[in-house]
Design a protein around this motif. Structure first.
Motif, PDB file in Angstrom:
ATOM      1  N   LEU A   1     -40.351   3.193 -55.033  1.00 15.05           N
ATOM      2  CA  LEU A   1     -39.333   2.997 -54.013  1.00 15.05           C
ATOM      3  C   LEU A   1     -39.836   3.384 -52.623  1.00 15.05           C
ATOM      4  CD1 LEU A   1     -36.162   4.321 -55.885  1.00 15.05           C
ATOM      5  CD2 LEU A   1     -36.892   1.954 -55.560  1.00 15.05           C
ATOM      6  N   LYS A   2     -40.526   4.513 -52.551  1.00 10.43           N
ATOM      7  CA  LYS A   2     -41.035   4.959 -51.263  1.00 10.43           C
ATOM      8  C   LYS A   2     -42.200   4.086 -50.793  1.00 10.43           C
ATOM      9  CE  LYS A   2     -39.392   9.688 -51.753  1.00 10.43           C
ATOM     10  NZ  LYS A   2     -39.707  11.129 -51.846  1.00 10.43           N
ATOM     11  N   LYS A   3     -42.942   3.581 -51.736  1.00  3.14           N
ATOM     12  CA  LYS A   3     -44.032   2.663 -51.384  1.00  3.14           C
ATOM     13  C   LYS A   3     -43.453   1.378 -50.795  1.00  3.14           C
ATOM     14  CE  LYS A   3     -46.530   1.119 -54.762  1.00  3.14           C
ATOM     15  NZ  LYS A   3     -47.562   1.087 -55.823  1.00  3.14           N
ATOM     16  N   ARG A   4     -42.373   0.892 -51.366  1.00  2.00           N
ATOM     17  CA  ARG A   4     -41.697  -0.297 -50.851  1.00  2.00           C
ATOM     18  C   ARG A   4     -41.188  -0.048 -49.420  1.00  2.00           C
ATOM     19  NH1 ARG A   4     -37.471  -2.217 -55.133  1.00  2.00           N
ATOM     20  NH2 ARG A   4     -39.253  -2.001 -56.542  1.00  2.00           N
ATOM     21  N   TRP A   5     -40.618   1.143 -49.225  1.00  2.00           N
ATOM     22  CA  TRP A   5     -40.111   1.512 -47.911  1.00  2.00           C
ATOM     23  C   TRP A   5     -41.253   1.568 -46.888  1.00  2.00           C
ATOM     24  CZ3 TRP A   5     -41.660   6.077 -45.441  1.00  2.00           C
ATOM     25  CH2 TRP A   5     -41.002   6.373 -44.245  1.00  2.00           C
ATOM     26  N   PHE A   6     -42.358   2.206 -47.271  1.00  3.59           N
ATOM     27  CA  PHE A   6     -43.516   2.335 -46.379  1.00  3.59           C
ATOM     28  C   PHE A   6     -44.082   0.966 -46.019  1.00  3.59           C
ATOM     29  CE2 PHE A   6     -48.143   2.774 -45.855  1.00  3.59           C
ATOM     30  CZ  PHE A   6     -48.194   3.686 -44.805  1.00  3.59           C
ATOM     31  N   PHE A   7     -44.186   0.089 -47.008  1.00  4.61           N
ATOM     32  CA  PHE A   7     -44.698  -1.268 -46.802  1.00  4.61           C
ATOM     33  C   PHE A   7     -43.844  -2.010 -45.769  1.00  4.61           C
ATOM     34  CE2 PHE A   7     -44.691  -5.791 -47.883  1.00  4.61           C
ATOM     35  CZ  PHE A   7     -46.039  -6.081 -47.885  1.00  4.61           C
ATOM     36  N   LYS A   8     -42.537  -1.898 -45.901  1.00  2.05           N
ATOM     37  CA  LYS A   8     -41.619  -2.581 -44.977  1.00  2.05           C
ATOM     38  C   LYS A   8     -41.760  -2.039 -43.561  1.00  2.05           C
ATOM     39  CE  LYS A   8     -36.688  -3.615 -44.350  1.00  2.05           C
ATOM     40  NZ  LYS A   8     -35.326  -3.445 -44.918  1.00  2.05           N
ATOM     41  N   GLN A   9     -41.837  -0.711 -43.427  1.00  7.14           N
ATOM     42  CA  GLN A   9     -41.935  -0.101 -42.098  1.00  7.14           C
ATOM     43  C   GLN A   9     -43.265  -0.436 -41.428  1.00  7.14           C
ATOM     44  OE1 GLN A   9     -39.076   1.043 -41.197  1.00  7.14           O
ATOM     45  NE2 GLN A   9     -38.404   0.824 -43.308  1.00  7.14           N
ATOM     46  N   GLU A  10     -44.359  -0.416 -42.178  1.00  9.85           N
ATOM     47  CA  GLU A  10     -45.667  -0.706 -41.595  1.00  9.85           C
ATOM     48  C   GLU A  10     -45.764  -2.169 -41.160  1.00  9.85           C
ATOM     49  OE1 GLU A  10     -48.641   1.254 -41.002  1.00  9.85           O
ATOM     50  OE2 GLU A  10     -46.994   2.689 -41.009  1.00  9.85           O
ATOM     51  N   THR A  11     -45.162  -3.068 -41.926  1.00  6.45           N
ATOM     52  CA  THR A  11     -45.153  -4.484 -41.546  1.00  6.45           C
ATOM     53  C   THR A  11     -44.355  -4.680 -40.267  1.00  6.45           C
ATOM     54  OG1 THR A  11     -45.307  -5.135 -43.879  1.00  6.45           O
ATOM     55  CG2 THR A  11     -44.574  -6.811 -42.309  1.00  6.45           C
ATOM     56  N   ARG A  12     -43.221  -4.017 -40.186  1.00  5.99           N
ATOM     57  CA  ARG A  12     -42.389  -4.107 -38.980  1.00  5.99           C
ATOM     58  C   ARG A  12     -43.140  -3.538 -37.777  1.00  5.99           C
ATOM     59  NH1 ARG A  12     -36.725  -1.464 -39.799  1.00  5.99           N
ATOM     60  NH2 ARG A  12     -36.490  -3.335 -41.098  1.00  5.99           N
ATOM     61  N   LEU A  13     -43.829  -2.414 -37.973  1.00  7.19           N
ATOM     62  CA  LEU A  13     -44.595  -1.796 -36.888  1.00  7.19           C
ATOM     63  C   LEU A  13     -45.717  -2.717 -36.425  1.00  7.19           C
ATOM     64  CD1 LEU A  13     -45.278   0.625 -35.087  1.00  7.19           C
ATOM     65  CD2 LEU A  13     -46.592   1.579 -36.996  1.00  7.19           C
ATOM     66  N   PHE A  14     -46.370  -3.385 -37.381  1.00  6.53           N
ATOM     67  CA  PHE A  14     -47.440  -4.310 -37.021  1.00  6.53           C
ATOM     68  C   PHE A  14     -46.911  -5.406 -36.094  1.00  6.53           C
ATOM     69  CE2 PHE A  14     -49.622  -8.341 -37.770  1.00  6.53           C
ATOM     70  CZ  PHE A  14     -50.927  -8.004 -37.464  1.00  6.53           C
ATOM     71  N   LYS A  15     -45.738  -5.966 -36.413  1.00  2.48           N
ATOM     72  CA  LYS A  15     -45.147  -7.018 -35.576  1.00  2.48           C
ATOM     73  C   LYS A  15     -44.827  -6.482 -34.185  1.00  2.48           C
ATOM     74  CE  LYS A  15     -42.962  -9.397 -39.488  1.00  2.48           C
ATOM     75  NZ  LYS A  15     -41.663  -9.745 -40.118  1.00  2.48           N
ATOM     76  N   TRP A  16     -44.279  -5.271 -34.123  1.00  2.00           N
ATOM     77  CA  TRP A  16     -43.934  -4.687 -32.826  1.00  2.00           C
ATOM     78  C   TRP A  16     -45.168  -4.494 -31.968  1.00  2.00           C
ATOM     79  CZ3 TRP A  16     -40.296  -0.364 -35.080  1.00  2.00           C
ATOM     80  CH2 TRP A  16     -39.054  -0.930 -35.383  1.00  2.00           C
ATOM     81  N   ARG A  17     -46.217  -3.924 -32.570  1.00  2.00           N
ATOM     82  CA  ARG A  17     -47.432  -3.640 -31.797  1.00  2.00           C
ATOM     83  C   ARG A  17     -48.124  -4.933 -31.391  1.00  2.00           C
ATOM     84  NH1 ARG A  17     -50.491   1.292 -34.796  1.00  2.00           N
ATOM     85  NH2 ARG A  17     -51.977   0.855 -33.121  1.00  2.00           N
ATOM     86  N   PHE A  18     -48.102  -5.927 -32.268  1.00  2.00           N
ATOM     87  CA  PHE A  18     -48.751  -7.190 -31.927  1.00  2.00           C
ATOM     88  C   PHE A  18     -48.011  -7.875 -30.779  1.00  2.00           C
ATOM     89  CE2 PHE A  18     -50.178 -11.502 -32.175  1.00  2.00           C
ATOM     90  CZ  PHE A  18     -51.479 -11.412 -32.638  1.00  2.00           C
ATOM     91  N   SER A  19     -46.690  -7.743 -30.736  1.00  2.00           N
ATOM     92  CA  SER A  19     -45.903  -8.396 -29.684  1.00  2.00           C
ATOM     93  C   SER A  19     -46.218  -7.836 -28.301  1.00  2.00           C
ATOM     94  CB  SER A  19     -44.407  -8.240 -29.978  1.00  2.00           C
ATOM     95  OG  SER A  19     -43.986  -6.889 -29.837  1.00  2.00           O
ATOM     96  N   SER A  20     -46.875  -6.663 -28.233  1.00  5.05           N
ATOM     97  CA  SER A  20     -47.237  -6.061 -26.944  1.00  5.05           C
ATOM     98  C   SER A  20     -48.554  -6.592 -26.404  1.00  5.05           C
ATOM     99  CB  SER A  20     -47.335  -4.530 -27.081  1.00  5.05           C
ATOM    100  OG  SER A  20     -46.095  -3.956 -27.393  1.00  5.05           O
ATOM    101  N   LEU A  21     -49.346  -7.247 -27.245  1.00  2.00           N
ATOM    102  CA  LEU A  21     -50.666  -7.693 -26.811  1.00  2.00           C
ATOM    103  C   LEU A  21     -50.571  -8.797 -25.763  1.00  2.00           C
ATOM    104  CD1 LEU A  21     -52.633  -7.880 -30.199  1.00  2.00           C
ATOM    105  CD2 LEU A  21     -52.707  -6.061 -28.495  1.00  2.00           C
ATOM    106  N   ASN A  22     -51.389  -8.698 -24.721  1.00  2.00           N
ATOM    107  CA  ASN A  22     -51.511  -9.800 -23.774  1.00  2.00           C
ATOM    108  C   ASN A  22     -52.522 -10.806 -24.324  1.00  2.00           C
ATOM    109  OD1 ASN A  22     -54.024  -8.599 -23.363  1.00  2.00           O
ATOM    110  ND2 ASN A  22     -53.381  -7.564 -21.476  1.00  2.00           N
TER     111      ASN A  22
END
Length: 365
Positions: A61-82
């Protein structure tokens, strides 16, 4: 709320809580660190990721949660790239995606405008041509134009090209995290950190409620209807074959079993489904001896007890398919006339050229 809007809200909250370093990292517009502060922040981020990945490695369950959060973080950080940051990212990770030329854009401008209505200025927007299988989520949302098996992705949606790669890397890394944590079992410095962090990640109740809601919605008696209205074609073909033949070969059993797991069907219900079908052509003893282990294995209850995920489109397309098999990608592995019949049964009474183009394209991959 869009990805960029959610990121802005998160950064604002981080600054409010005094977590300035992490806010700075999310807002970074380039891939390379240039200052001592950048290097320190990135190093702390790497350490926190690997520690947390080890913490959740043994808890589904916690692995599923971590996977979801890291994927979301990746999208956020990528959206900042010029633009330069995106180019650096692709160079660092060996991605060979280049934008289409202005002339190519003019040839299909009308179609790009229709598929990218959310883009305000097509002329100033760069578009990347990629295999359609790389951006299935965008195709599902009708945000890209597809022609001859290739999708034309606007730069504002380019993150979706890389999310599948990120997910595959993250999933494969959990096994290494389990091994690393096991090696540190007798080191109290780390075991105390792991125990404290694990006790402070309180996500079980939320995920359990979500799983219960999914289970209430997806039950065995709904599968026939869902297979006709909501299944992707590859799973629809497998379900129909299972109901008709009361059997699937090994590849089909694994592909469909993991799909059922992914949409929220429990192990006990999947076992009931397989047993009800298979025992129409064999006795229960044979089923228990030859097939029940494989179902439990797919759900992580036997063997290495890994948390196997449903197959991606790419993995399904790369499947080895024999004459008696029903798994794999229909657009790649199915005979043309049979594929046309299947699409007609799905409601496509007139096959469009784009469907045939995709079929011809995927057969060459």
């Amino acid at each position: 709320m869009s990805v960029s809007q959610r990121k802005i809200a998160l950064v604002k909250e981080l600054y409010k809580e005094g977590i300035d370093e992490f806010a700075r990292l999310i807002n970074s517009s380039e891939c390379k660190s240039h200052t001592d502060v950048d290097i320190r922040v990135r190093r702390r981020d790497h350490i926190s990721h690997f520690v947390l990945r080890s913490v959740v490695a043994f808890n589904v369950l916690k692995k599923r949660w971590f996977f979801k959060q890291e994927t979301r973080l990746f999208k956020w950080r990528f959206s900042s790239l010029n633009n330069e940051g995106i180019k650096q990212f692709m160079r660092i990770n060996d991605f060979d995606f280049t934008p289409i030329s202005q002339g190519q854009k003019e040839d299909i401008k009308e179609y790009l405008q229709m598929s990218s209505s959310h883009v305000s200025n097509i002329d100033s927007m760069q578009f990347y041509r990629v295999p359609f299988s790389h951006v299935t989520s965008l195709i599902k949302k009708r945000k890209v134009f597809v022609m001859h098996g290739e999708a034309f992705v606007p730069e504002g949606e380019i993150a979706f090209m890389f999310v599948p790669y990120f997910k595959r890397i993250l999933i494969s890394s959990f096994e290494a995290a389990r091994e690393n944590r096991a090696k540190l079992y007798n080191d109290e410095r780390f075991t105390r950190i792991f125990a404290n962090l694990e006790n402070n990640i309180h996500i079980e109740s939320t995920i359990l409620v979500q799983d219960q809601e999914v289970q209430q919605y997806v039950s065995l008696n709904q599968l026939d209807k869902l297979s006709e209205t909501s299944y992707p074609l590859c799973m629809r073909v497998l379900h129909k074959a299972l109901r008709k033949n009361h059997h699937l070969t090994h590849g089909g059993r694994i592909q469909y079993c993991l799909f059922l797991k992914g949409i929220g069907i429990s192990l006990s219900d999947v076992m009931i489904l397989w047993k009800n079908e298979f025992t129409k052509i064999m006795d229960e003893t044979t089923f228990n001896k030859e097939h029940s282990y494989q179902v439990r294995f797919a759900f992580g209850q036997e063997g290495s007890r890994r948390d196997y995920q449903p197959y991606t489109c790419l993995k399904i397309m790369e499947s080895i398919v024999g004459p008696r098999d029903y798994h794999g990608c229909p657009f790649k592995h199915m005979l043309q006339d049979i594929l046309e019949d299947e699409l007609t049964n799905c409601g496509f009474n007139a096959l469009g050229k784009c469907v045939l183009d995709i079929n011809l394209y995927t057969r060459t991959m």
